[in-house]
Enzyme design. Structure first.
Site, PDB file in Angstrom:
ATOM      1  N   GLU A   1      -4.962   1.724   2.892  1.00 34.42           N
ATOM      2  CA  GLU A   1      -4.863   0.590   3.816  1.00 34.42           C
ATOM      3  C   GLU A   1      -4.964   1.055   5.254  1.00 34.42           C
ATOM      4  OE1 GLU A   1      -2.779  -2.511   6.327  1.00 34.42           O
ATOM      5  OE2 GLU A   1      -2.369  -0.378   6.140  1.00 34.42           O
ATOM      6  N   GLU A   2      -4.338   2.190   5.545  1.00 32.42           N
ATOM      7  CA  GLU A   2      -4.244   2.647   6.944  1.00 32.42           C
ATOM      8  C   GLU A   2      -5.596   3.092   7.509  1.00 32.42           C
ATOM      9  OE1 GLU A   2      -1.798   2.172   8.712  1.00 32.42           O
ATOM     10  OE2 GLU A   2      -0.004   2.104   7.444  1.00 32.42           O
TER      11      GLU A   2
ATOM     12  N   ASP B   1      -0.306   4.421   0.967  1.00 28.68           N
ATOM     13  CA  ASP B   1      -0.688   5.473   1.912  1.00 28.68           C
ATOM     14  C   ASP B   1       0.059   5.329   3.229  1.00 28.68           C
ATOM     15  OD1 ASP B   1      -2.287   3.090   2.432  1.00 28.68           O
ATOM     16  OD2 ASP B   1      -3.450   4.298   3.832  1.00 28.68           O
TER      17      ASP B   1
ATOM     18  N   ASP C   1       4.384  -6.151   3.805  1.00 24.13           N
ATOM     19  CA  ASP C   1       4.021  -5.050   4.695  1.00 24.13           C
ATOM     20  C   ASP C   1       4.301  -5.419   6.146  1.00 24.13           C
ATOM     21  OD1 ASP C   1       2.977  -2.626   5.533  1.00 24.13           O
ATOM     22  OD2 ASP C   1       0.885  -3.255   5.381  1.00 24.13           O
TER      23      ASP C   1
ATOM     24  N   ASP D   1       6.339   1.949   6.268  1.00 18.82           N
ATOM     25  CA  ASP D   1       5.022   1.308   6.229  1.00 18.82           C
ATOM     26  C   ASP D   1       4.166   2.102   5.243  1.00 18.82           C
ATOM     27  OD1 ASP D   1       2.533   0.252   6.669  1.00 18.82           O
ATOM     28  OD2 ASP D   1       2.361   0.933   8.740  1.00 18.82           O
TER      29      ASP D   1
ATOM     30  N   HIS E   1       0.840  -1.211   0.000  1.00 16.59           N
ATOM     31  CA  HIS E   1       0.000   0.000   0.000  1.00 16.59           C
ATOM     32  C   HIS E   1       0.870   1.255   0.000  1.00 16.59           C
ATOM     33  CE1 HIS E   1       0.369   1.048   4.392  1.00 16.59           C
ATOM     34  NE2 HIS E   1       0.493  -0.257   4.565  1.00 16.59           N
TER      35      HIS E   1
ATOM     36  N   HIS F   1       4.092   4.194  12.165  1.00 14.69           N
ATOM     37  CA  HIS F   1       3.178   5.272  12.583  1.00 14.69           C
ATOM     38  C   HIS F   1       3.834   6.217  13.593  1.00 14.69           C
ATOM     39  CE1 HIS F   1      -0.444   2.400  11.630  1.00 14.69           C
ATOM     40  NE2 HIS F   1       0.497   2.384  10.712  1.00 14.69           N
TER      41      HIS F   1
END
Ligand SMILES: [Zn+2]
Length: 412
Positions: A176-177, A81, A199, A142, A79, A382
């Protein structure tokens, strides 16, 4: 400079933060900027069928080099994002050369320090280059590490037609997030029999198990009236909800009190009023059957709380979120077996981990595309202390190439 690092440093400069409050798809326009750049890059590498659809999903093909007709089409997915929890604007990646155990101080904020003592995963990175952000944003490993690894592996396969493999499909996805990464994923158009999300965390990880998850809403209905004249009449739904929350065990069944293979019940949002108060809860377990038990337990506690307030009444609702991918993957043992073999062929030890959450692969597995998760090298995701090792990224590229080869070897 290594190809995968070069790509990674380029991708992280794109701000691709997704937004859970958005009602559009993808949730933010800026994700499309990187997705479109990837289309150009994949065409430049020489991939076939490169396309972006109306939702922003990018798909492409590495054509088969094997003459065998029985090799299944395998997919790799990442992903683009980044998490809404931390700024992804103006990411300025810093490459710390040849890690030797020292503290890594991030230049834009001297209080942001990556220490070995707090990051045990750094212990195996001696001599490797480590990439961090500069201290004020996340890095975006990520999952831009996964994107860079898949593109680099695809470029390697195109440049080395002597490696025998079947048709390889790749996909890059938005959102995805914010839990919508598979909302418009066209499994039929992707056309793979099996896939891998790239991922995950530390080198060697193969994740074939995720939580099964439901969302539960418990709503307490009271009775509101002027508080000056409420004696014997008012029923305060806030008090009922407080009574209910007090009954939930805190030393077990809670995220703060569980790890490993234990599930939990997690009240995470409350909308409170005298007349009506609702509590939203996440219900999690690795056993899907055990979700039902937990939901009945929660309902029982809510009924007890409600019963303490004559005249009040209760509503409960349960919505399915996602299911443990293991239920699907157990029927396709080759998918995991070959991944483990690809990891060992890269000279790594296999680490099997159960994800205490869900991935796009959890949903895709139940959409007919069995999809475990492979390591990408992501650490501290994150967070502004997010980091990735270039050694791990290079190993991930090797594992993807190995997988393409192994699926061909095992077909006849
Ligand atoms: Zn991710």
């Amino acid at each position: 400079m290594s190809d995968v690092l070069d790509r990674f440093l380029r991708y992280v400069r794109y701000d691709t933060q997704s937004d859970e409050r958005s009602t559009s798809f993808p949730s933010t326009e800026k994700q499309l900027v990187l997705l479109r750049a990837l289309v150009d890059e994949l065409r430049g590498i020489g991939l076939a069928d490169v396309a972006i659809d109306e939702y922003g999903y990018v798909m492409a093909t590495v054509p088969a080099t094997s003459a065998k007709a029985t090799v299944p089409t395998i997919g790799f997915i990442a992903h683009v994002d980044t998490s809404p929890e931390m700024s992804g604007a103006g990411v300025n990646p810093v490459v710390h050369r040849r890690y030797d155990g020292r503290d890594l101080v991030l230049p834009d904020d001297q209080s942001a320090v990556l220490r070995l003592a707090e990051n045990p995963a750094l212990a195996e990175q001696t001599g490797c280059d480590i990439v961090t952000a500069s201290g004020t944003t996340l890095l975006g490993a990520d999952d831009k590490a996964g994107v860079a690894e898949i593109v680099t592996a695809a470029a390697h396969l195109v440049a080395h037609p002597e490696i025998s493999h079947g048709t390889i499909r790749i996909a890059f996805t938005p959102d995805e997030e914010v839990g919508r990464g598979t909302a418009h994923f066209d499994v039929a158009r992707f056309g793979a029999r099996f896939a891998y999300t790239v991922d995950g965390g530390s080198r060697g990880e193969v994740e074939a198990e995720s939580f099964s998850a439901d969302a539960m809403t418990v709503t307490f209905h009271g009775f509101n009236t002027h508080p000056g004249y409420a004696k014997g009449r008012m029923i305060n739904a806030i008090r009922i909800a407080a009574n209910f929350l007090h009954r939930l065990p805190a030393d077990r069944l809670a995220p703060e009190a569980t790890d490993g293979h234990e599930g939990f019940v997690h009240p995470y949002v409350m909308q409170a009023g005298v007349d009506r108060t609702s509590v939203k809860l996440l219900i999690r377990d690795f056993q899907t059957d055990a979700l039902r038990e937990k939901e009945l337990f929660v309902k029982h506690l809510a009924q007890e709380a409600t019963a303490a307030y004559p005249g009040a009444w209760l509503e409960t609702a349960v919505e399915e979120s996602y299911r443990n991918m293991k239920e699907v993957l157990d029927r396709h043992p080759d998918v995991i077996e070959y991944a483990r073999e690809a990891v060992r062929c890269a000279g790594l030890e296999v680490r099997s981990r159960s994800i205490r959450g869900g991935t796009d692969g959890s949903r895709l597995s139940f959409m007919g595309l069995p999809t475990p998760n492979l390591f990408a090298g992501e650490q501290n995701f994150h967070s502004r202390l997010e980091w990735v090792s270039v050694c791990d990224m290079e190993k991930a590229v090797e594992v993807i190439v190995n997988l393409a080869r192994i699926w061909e070897e095992r077909s006849w």
